[in-house]
Enzyme design. Structure first.
Site, short mmCIF file in Angstrom:
data_model
loop_
_atom_site.label_atom_id
_atom_site.label_comp_id
_atom_site.label_asym_id
_atom_site.label_seq_id
_atom_site.Cartn_x
_atom_site.Cartn_y
_atom_site.Cartn_z
N ASN A 9 0.74 38.54 5.20
CA ASN A 9 -0.67 38.86 5.43
C ASN A 9 -0.86 40.32 5.02
OD1 ASN A 9 -3.19 39.42 6.46
ND2 ASN A 9 -2.59 39.24 8.62
N TRP A 10 -1.52 40.51 3.88
CA TRP A 10 -1.65 41.87 3.36
C TRP A 10 -2.69 42.70 4.12
CZ3 TRP A 10 -1.77 41.11 -2.76
CH2 TRP A 10 -0.55 40.55 -3.16
N LYS A 11 -3.50 42.04 4.93
CA LYS A 11 -4.57 42.75 5.66
C LYS A 11 -5.42 43.56 4.67
CE LYS A 11 -1.74 42.55 9.76
NZ LYS A 11 -1.35 43.15 11.04
N HIS A 96 -6.85 35.49 13.49
CA HIS A 96 -5.91 36.61 13.62
C HIS A 96 -6.39 37.54 14.75
CE1 HIS A 96 -3.62 40.21 12.78
NE2 HIS A 96 -2.77 39.42 12.16
N GLU A 98 -6.60 40.59 14.97
CA GLU A 98 -7.51 41.68 14.55
C GLU A 98 -8.93 41.16 14.38
OE1 GLU A 98 -5.02 42.94 11.31
OE2 GLU A 98 -3.54 43.64 12.77
N GLU A 168 1.54 35.12 17.48
CA GLU A 168 1.62 36.55 17.26
C GLU A 168 1.27 37.29 18.55
OE1 GLU A 168 1.16 37.49 12.81
OE2 GLU A 168 -0.82 37.49 13.70
N GLY A 174 2.43 45.34 14.34
CA GLY A 174 2.33 46.68 13.77
C GLY A 174 2.86 47.77 14.68
N SER A 214 5.84 42.50 13.69
CA SER A 214 6.95 43.36 13.30
C SER A 214 8.17 42.60 12.76
CB SER A 214 7.35 44.27 14.46
OG SER A 214 6.24 45.08 14.86
N GLY A 235 3.19 41.10 8.35
CA GLY A 235 2.16 42.04 7.94
C GLY A 235 2.76 43.17 7.11
N GLY A 236 3.05 44.28 7.77
CA GLY A 236 3.53 45.49 7.09
C GLY A 236 4.67 45.25 6.10
P1 PGA Z 1 3.11 43.17 11.38
O1 PGA Z 1 1.78 42.25 11.38
O2 PGA Z 1 4.20 42.37 10.70
O3 PGA Z 1 2.72 44.39 10.60
O4 PGA Z 1 3.45 43.45 12.80
C1 PGA Z 1 1.84 40.87 11.59
C2 PGA Z 1 0.45 40.27 11.52
O5 PGA Z 1 -0.47 40.83 12.13
O6 PGA Z 1 0.22 39.24 10.85
#
Ligand code: PGA
Length: 252
Positions: A9-11, A96, A98, A168, A174, A214, A235-236
């Protein structure tokens, strides 16, 4: 047998040109390294066309990170499933944390998006997960159960093969704090049994459940070794080839 499914997930990262360049190198690496899991990447809306083009023929799935809960009309700033399908995007991440936290998406709004995506024949990755406060308050199961029941309300058993659930825990996103493989496995087992009681044992058995929060090269193997962990939503560590390739090749 559930096939491992790892998603990036590149956000709100990578411009269309950066994304296309990276996606092309990822597609090449996937072909060369004989990755045996399903790989998905979710760029921003504007990067989708270029990324779809860049990964053509590689088997990589390209997904949107969100979509509208209407097919068309006066919804300024929104993107419809018809628009996604028109550019070859047939998968969408919904719910998600967020989106829930910063954009006020409720379980009911997410459910309307899930139903619309399915009615358009799209695949969905439905995200669920508790906050630190909810976990510490002993509300883990209550929260997961509500997010799953409301999120999937009205979804037919025959549509469940188009649903992946991503667990999640919000406190692990993150932050560098990963749930232990045992924490993840326990939450996934609860999600699987909730889906089993809503549908059937067979549907529960075939449900792909990704872990997100993470995830990185150093913890993917231990997570994936757990019975109920079938993949990851990263994500990251999905933003560069150097970080993402070791994750999708954890099994090589
Ligand atoms: P993260 O994000 O790997 O940066 O913790 C995961 C996500 O929100 O999909």
């Amino acid at each position: 047998m559930r096939k491992a499914y790892i998603a990036g997930n590149w956000k709100m990262n990578l411009t269309p040109s950066e994304g296309a360049e990276y996606a092309a190198s990822l597609a090449k690496a996937v072909k060369e390294s004989g990755v045996d899991c399903r790989v998905m990447i979710a760029p921003s809306f504007v990067a989708l066309p270029a990324v779809v083009e860049a990964v053509k023929g590689s088997g990589i799935t390209v997904a949107a990170q969100n979509m509208a809960n209407h097919v068309s009309g006066a919804y300024t700033g929104e993107v419809s499933p018809l628009m996604l399908k028109d550019i070859g995007v047939n998968t969408v991440i919904l719910g998600h944390s967020e989106r829930r936290r910063y954009y006020g998406e409720t379980d009911e709004i997410i459910n309307s998006k899930v139903l619309l995506a399915l009615s358009e024949g799209m695949e969905v990755v439905l995200c669920v997960g508790e906050t630190l406060e909810e976990r510490q308050g002993g509300k883990l199961e209550e929260v997961l159960s509500r997010q799953i029941k409301v999120g999937l309300a009205g979804v037919e058993a025959s549509q469940m093969e188009k649903i992946t659930i991503a667990y999640e825990p919000v406190w692990a996103i993150g932050t560098g704090m990963t749930a232990t493989p045992e924490d993840a496995d326990g939450a996934h087992a609860f999600i699987r049994s909730t889906v089993g009681s809503l549908y059937s044992d067979d549907i529960a058995k075939n449900l792909i459940i990704q872990y997100g929060g993470s995830v990185k090269a150093g913890n993917i193997k231990a997570l994936m070794s757990k019975e109920n962990v079938d993949g990851a939503l990263v994500g990251g560590a999905s933003l560069t080839l150097d970080a993402f390739l070791p994750i999708i090749t954890y099994n090589n």
